[in-house]
Design a protein around this motif. Structure first.
Motif, mmCIF file in Angstrom:
data_model
loop_
_atom_site.group_PDB
_atom_site.id
_atom_site.type_symbol
_atom_site.label_atom_id
_atom_site.label_comp_id
_atom_site.label_asym_id
_atom_site.label_seq_id
_atom_site.Cartn_x
_atom_site.Cartn_y
_atom_site.Cartn_z
ATOM 1 N N THR A 190 16.875 -13.545 -15.230
ATOM 2 C CA THR A 190 16.266 -12.327 -14.676
ATOM 3 C C THR A 190 14.834 -12.145 -15.179
ATOM 4 O O THR A 190 14.518 -11.172 -15.865
ATOM 5 C CB THR A 190 17.099 -11.089 -15.045
ATOM 6 N N PRO A 191 13.947 -13.067 -14.857
ATOM 7 C CA PRO A 191 12.550 -12.891 -15.290
ATOM 8 C C PRO A 191 11.907 -11.694 -14.595
ATOM 9 O O PRO A 191 12.317 -11.303 -13.495
ATOM 10 C CB PRO A 191 11.893 -14.206 -14.857
ATOM 11 N N ILE A 192 10.909 -11.140 -15.221
ATOM 12 C CA ILE A 192 10.203 -9.984 -14.661
ATOM 13 C C ILE A 192 9.382 -10.411 -13.439
ATOM 14 O O ILE A 192 8.715 -11.449 -13.446
ATOM 15 C CB ILE A 192 9.289 -9.341 -15.716
ATOM 16 N N THR A 193 9.471 -9.607 -12.400
ATOM 17 C CA THR A 193 8.592 -9.757 -11.241
ATOM 18 C C THR A 193 7.467 -8.749 -11.402
ATOM 19 O O THR A 193 7.662 -7.545 -11.201
ATOM 20 C CB THR A 193 9.354 -9.497 -9.926
ATOM 21 N N PRO A 194 6.275 -9.167 -11.801
ATOM 22 C CA PRO A 194 5.226 -8.200 -12.149
ATOM 23 C C PRO A 194 4.496 -7.637 -10.932
ATOM 24 O O PRO A 194 4.435 -8.281 -9.874
ATOM 25 C CB PRO A 194 4.270 -9.025 -13.013
ATOM 26 N N ILE A 195 3.947 -6.456 -11.097
ATOM 27 C CA ILE A 195 3.064 -5.882 -10.081
ATOM 28 C C ILE A 195 1.730 -6.609 -10.110
ATOM 29 O O ILE A 195 1.241 -7.085 -9.082
ATOM 30 C CB ILE A 195 2.890 -4.372 -10.318
ATOM 31 N N LEU A 196 1.134 -6.713 -11.294
ATOM 32 C CA LEU A 196 -0.075 -7.502 -11.509
ATOM 33 C C LEU A 196 0.220 -8.538 -12.597
ATOM 34 O O LEU A 196 0.911 -8.246 -13.572
ATOM 35 C CB LEU A 196 -1.240 -6.607 -11.937
ATOM 36 N N ALA A 197 -0.292 -9.733 -12.412
ATOM 37 C CA ALA A 197 0.038 -10.874 -13.277
ATOM 38 C C ALA A 197 -0.287 -10.579 -14.735
ATOM 39 O O ALA A 197 -1.345 -10.029 -15.054
ATOM 40 C CB ALA A 197 -0.714 -12.110 -12.809
ATOM 41 N N THR A 198 0.635 -10.982 -15.588
ATOM 42 C CA THR A 198 0.450 -10.814 -17.035
ATOM 43 C C THR A 198 0.494 -12.173 -17.715
ATOM 44 O O THR A 198 1.562 -12.765 -17.850
ATOM 45 C CB THR A 198 1.552 -9.916 -17.626
ATOM 46 N N GLY A 199 -0.643 -12.687 -18.084
ATOM 47 C CA GLY A 199 -0.706 -13.911 -18.874
ATOM 48 C C GLY A 199 -0.524 -15.204 -18.119
ATOM 49 O O GLY A 199 -0.941 -16.263 -18.600
ATOM 50 N N ARG A 200 0.067 -15.122 -16.922
ATOM 51 C CA ARG A 200 0.373 -16.361 -16.207
ATOM 52 C C ARG A 200 0.552 -16.053 -14.729
ATOM 53 O O ARG A 200 1.076 -15.005 -14.363
ATOM 54 C CB ARG A 200 1.663 -16.945 -16.788
ATOM 55 N N VAL A 201 0.080 -16.955 -13.886
ATOM 56 C CA VAL A 201 0.337 -16.844 -12.449
ATOM 57 C C VAL A 201 1.285 -17.965 -12.046
ATOM 58 O O VAL A 201 1.238 -19.065 -12.610
ATOM 59 C CB VAL A 201 -0.959 -16.909 -11.619
ATOM 60 N N ARG A 202 2.130 -17.662 -11.060
ATOM 61 C CA ARG A 202 3.173 -18.632 -10.710
ATOM 62 C C ARG A 202 3.191 -18.998 -9.231
ATOM 63 O O ARG A 202 4.053 -19.770 -8.808
ATOM 64 C CB ARG A 202 4.531 -18.096 -11.160
ATOM 65 N N HIS A 203 2.297 -18.439 -8.443
ATOM 66 C CA HIS A 203 2.162 -18.914 -7.063
ATOM 67 C C HIS A 203 0.805 -18.502 -6.515
ATOM 68 O O HIS A 203 0.214 -17.498 -6.939
ATOM 69 C CB HIS A 203 3.289 -18.390 -6.155
ATOM 70 N N VAL A 204 0.306 -19.283 -5.588
ATOM 71 C CA VAL A 204 -0.944 -18.936 -4.909
ATOM 72 C C VAL A 204 -0.728 -17.612 -4.177
ATOM 73 O O VAL A 204 0.264 -17.429 -3.469
ATOM 74 C CB VAL A 204 -1.345 -20.044 -3.915
ATOM 75 N N GLY A 205 -1.658 -16.704 -4.364
ATOM 76 C CA GLY A 205 -1.543 -15.404 -3.715
ATOM 77 C C GLY A 205 -0.994 -14.308 -4.594
ATOM 78 O O GLY A 205 -0.953 -13.144 -4.188
ATOM 79 N N GLN A 206 -0.581 -14.631 -5.826
ATOM 80 C CA GLN A 206 -0.049 -13.600 -6.709
ATOM 81 C C GLN A 206 -1.164 -12.624 -7.084
ATOM 82 O O GLN A 206 -2.263 -13.037 -7.460
ATOM 83 C CB GLN A 206 0.541 -14.222 -7.975
ATOM 84 N N PRO A 207 -0.915 -11.303 -7.020
ATOM 85 C CA PRO A 207 -1.950 -10.336 -7.375
ATOM 86 C C PRO A 207 -2.347 -10.420 -8.849
ATOM 87 O O PRO A 207 -1.487 -10.420 -9.736
ATOM 88 C CB PRO A 207 -1.284 -8.993 -7.074
ATOM 89 N N VAL A 208 -3.642 -10.492 -9.081
ATOM 90 C CA VAL A 208 -4.183 -10.568 -10.438
ATOM 91 C C VAL A 208 -4.946 -9.287 -10.791
ATOM 92 O O VAL A 208 -4.868 -8.804 -11.923
ATOM 93 C CB VAL A 208 -5.105 -11.795 -10.585
ATOM 94 N N ALA A 209 -5.653 -8.744 -9.820
ATOM 95 C CA ALA A 209 -6.425 -7.517 -10.049
ATOM 96 C C ALA A 209 -6.588 -6.780 -8.731
ATOM 97 O O ALA A 209 -6.466 -7.376 -7.651
ATOM 98 C CB ALA A 209 -7.788 -7.830 -10.652
ATOM 99 N N ALA A 210 -6.836 -5.472 -8.823
ATOM 100 C CA ALA A 210 -7.094 -4.659 -7.636
ATOM 101 C C ALA A 210 -8.434 -3.966 -7.785
ATOM 102 O O ALA A 210 -8.750 -3.439 -8.853
ATOM 103 C CB ALA A 210 -5.986 -3.629 -7.444
ATOM 104 N N ILE A 211 -9.222 -3.998 -6.719
ATOM 105 C CA ILE A 211 -10.542 -3.366 -6.722
ATOM 106 C C ILE A 211 -10.509 -2.233 -5.710
ATOM 107 O O ILE A 211 -10.160 -2.437 -4.531
ATOM 108 C CB ILE A 211 -11.649 -4.366 -6.346
ATOM 109 N N ILE A 212 -10.879 -1.022 -6.146
ATOM 110 C CA ILE A 212 -10.924 0.142 -5.274
ATOM 111 C C ILE A 212 -12.387 0.535 -5.115
ATOM 112 O O ILE A 212 -13.101 0.754 -6.109
ATOM 113 C CB ILE A 212 -10.132 1.332 -5.859
ATOM 114 N N ALA A 213 -12.844 0.619 -3.872
ATOM 115 C CA ALA A 213 -14.252 0.931 -3.619
ATOM 116 C C ALA A 213 -14.375 1.834 -2.401
ATOM 117 O O ALA A 213 -13.407 2.087 -1.687
ATOM 118 C CB ALA A 213 -15.042 -0.364 -3.417
#
Length: 560
Positions: free
Chosen positions: A95-118
């Protein structure tokens, strides 16, 4: 039969609105002052995040907020919940964590890393290019198979679960005693739903209450998830589904963007709007299917099916989505072993992690995959045994006198006359004339084929549904439902059902859906359940309404 009742040809009431540009899709109803969100996604299939530098981006024109995993700490629980299955030996599944934003590691292309609000989408995109992320690549595992580079440390050999159902010993005995054995290896390829309208979400915070509009397939799961992850009282969260341009299961789940826009709106006190572009959807929408399966059948000397064995490896992608652990095993087993009278059956499913986009329920979820594999096996077996594929099926159909019938998976079939249905299909398809039609096609240099698939369905999802019928002051009758149309025509169908059951004029019925403030509970749309569950709920509620009106009429007319 009522003119506008069930099974009558009526013009769909929602079509004029949708076809003349009056639909209210998520981009149509975004507030004029909404800020725009852009998601910076991983370009790597598998990598450690060494560092993230957002300083230059934060100073860019129009940028109001940048969120990374570090920025969520103490405000948002950085994980998305999912349902779990169980291993055959009783041990816990991974049961690994499914993160909202990546923490320390990315595991697939397209995984959210950061969000920019403008202020504008263009400004958010430009700022995203100023964020410096240093990645350290890791070997990637992409095969739908066990083993390979580890995706999650808590999943040895990349196995999330090893699930099974059926009587393995009895199945082995049946194969040992069989006169004929057939094996077929199948690949059920990954699919991406690509709904006409891409995913989107808009969040608004008024200082006390959060309102999130999602073009999804129901509002109640998202309401509960948002309240939990953002630490809010559920009464202070409202979720709305507007018109939705296609769902197919893909839009039923919690996604990172829901929580991102919600937290951004809460911090900024201004509406925040996000809609995926098509390419973004290809790498962030959950996929469907992606199974590698070995099907085996055992037949006696008369070609009757006496044993069935399924060994399936199901790709879960990089993380578990909501129902991902349930779909290839438990959900698929609801139609296992189809329409055939075989008790010596065993089904094993191994779920594996890969460095690919997560997989979840898509168009029927589990049952189509199971029926596809089973019916391919029956056709293949007929060719291997040199017999007619329809006659091979007939020999193994559950006979009418055995109903109600408990399948090898424990599912109860209440009624069925499978041979009768097949004979009707043969007649309607003019099977007797197929050879002549095939010869005519061949004479023109064309190919003509014939395939058979015998499908049995198991409706899933919430087994209860909500209906409220309200007589409005303007003379209309408001019909509140707990399902959610994604373009299937619910507005028409459910009005037909109420019209026929209660006699309410068809044109007077006003359809209400997709608002957690106006409808307290519902099951949403998914699992091929909407008309069956909602339709029965409408009928039951209409019956109660009629009974109450009859009592009132008796009193008013002094006819008791």
């Amino acid at each position: 039969m009522m003119k506008f009742g069930v099974s009558q040809p009526v013009r769909r009431v929602e079509d004029v609105r949708l076809l003349t540009g009056k639909g209210r899709y998520i981009d149509d109803i975004a507030p004029a002052n909404a800020l725009r969100a852009f998601i910076l996604r991983s370009p790597e299939a598998h990598a450690d995040i060494v560092s993230i530098d957002t300083a230059e981006a934060a100073a860019a024109p129009g940028v109001r907020l940048i969120l990374t995993a570090a920025d969520l700490e103490g405000a948002v629980e950085n994980s998305i919940d999912y349902f779990t299955t169980e291993n055959s030996d009783g041990s816990p599944v991974a049961t690994p964590i499914t993160p909202i934003l990546a923490t320390g590691r990315v595991r697939h292309v397209g995984q959210p890393v950061a969000a920019i609000i403008a202020d504008t989408l263009a400004q958010a995109r430009d700022a995203a290019e100023l964020i410096e992320v240093e990645y350290r690549e890791r070997p990637a595992h992409v095969a739908t198979a066990t083993g390979g580079p580890a995706v999650h440390d808590e999943a040895p050999d990349n196995i999330c679960f090893d699930w099974s159902i059926g009587d393995e010993a009895a199945t082995t005995a049946a194969f040992d005693a069989a006169a004929h054995r057939v094996t077929l290896d199948l690949i059920d390829n990954r699919v991406i739903s690509n709904p006409m309208e891409t995913r989107g979400a808009t969040a608004q915070w008024d200082g006390a209450k959060l309102t999130v509009t999602i073009n999804g397939q129901g509002v109640w799961m998202q309401k509960a998830s948002l309240a939990k992850k953002l630490g809010l009282d559920p009464d202070h969260v409202r979720v709305i589904n507007p018109d939705v341009g296609g769902g197919f299961g893909t839009k039923a789940f919690d996604y990172p963007e829901h929580f991102i826009v919600a937290e951004a709106a809460r911090r900024l006190g201004q509406p925040v709007h996000w809609v995926a572009d098509r390419s973004e959807g290809m790498v962030s929408d959950v996929s469907g299917r992606d199974h590698v399966t070995r099907m085996q059948a055992a037949f006696d000397a008369d070609h009757r099916l006496i044993g069935l064995r399924v060994d399936c490896t199901a790709n879960l992608g990089a993380y578990c989505s909501a129902f991902a652990q349930l779909v290839p095993g438990f959900v698929a087993s609801r139609v296992f072993p189809g329409v055939y009278d075989v008790q010596a059956a065993f089904m094993r499913v191994i779920g594996v992690f890969t460095n690919t986009t997560p997989v979840d329920a898509y168009r029927g979820a589990g049952r189509p995959e199971a029926i596809y594999a089973l019916e391919r096996l029956m056709d293949y077996s007929a060719r291997q045994l040199g017999v007619d594929p329809l006659e091979l099926r007939r020999k193994s159909f559950i006979p009418p006198e055995k109903f109600p019938y408990t399948s090898a998976a424990g599912e109860i079939y209440d009624v069925g006359d499978f041979d009768r249905v097949l004979r009707r299909a043969e007649k309607e398809a003019d099977l007797a004339g197929f050879a002549a039609r095939k010869a005519q096609s061949a004479a023109r240099g064309k190919l003509r084929g014939l395939g058979t698939c015998y499908y049995i369905e198991s409706i899933l999802g919430d087994q209860n549904e909500t209906t409220k019928i309200e007589f409005a002051e303007d003379g209309m009758v408001d019909l509140y439902v707990g399902t959610q149309s994604n373009g299937q025509g619910h507005e028409t169908v459910f009005a037909q059902i109420l019209h026929q059951r209660a006699g309410v004029p068809f044109e007077k019925i006003r359809f209400v859906q997709g608002d957690s403030d106006r409808i307290a509970k519902g099951g949403g749309t998914g699992g091929s359940r909407s008309v069956t569950m909602q339709g029965n709920s409408i009928n039951a509620t209409a019956d109660i309404m009629i009974e109450n009106f009859m009592q009132l009429a008796e009193e008013e007319l002094e006819a008791a």
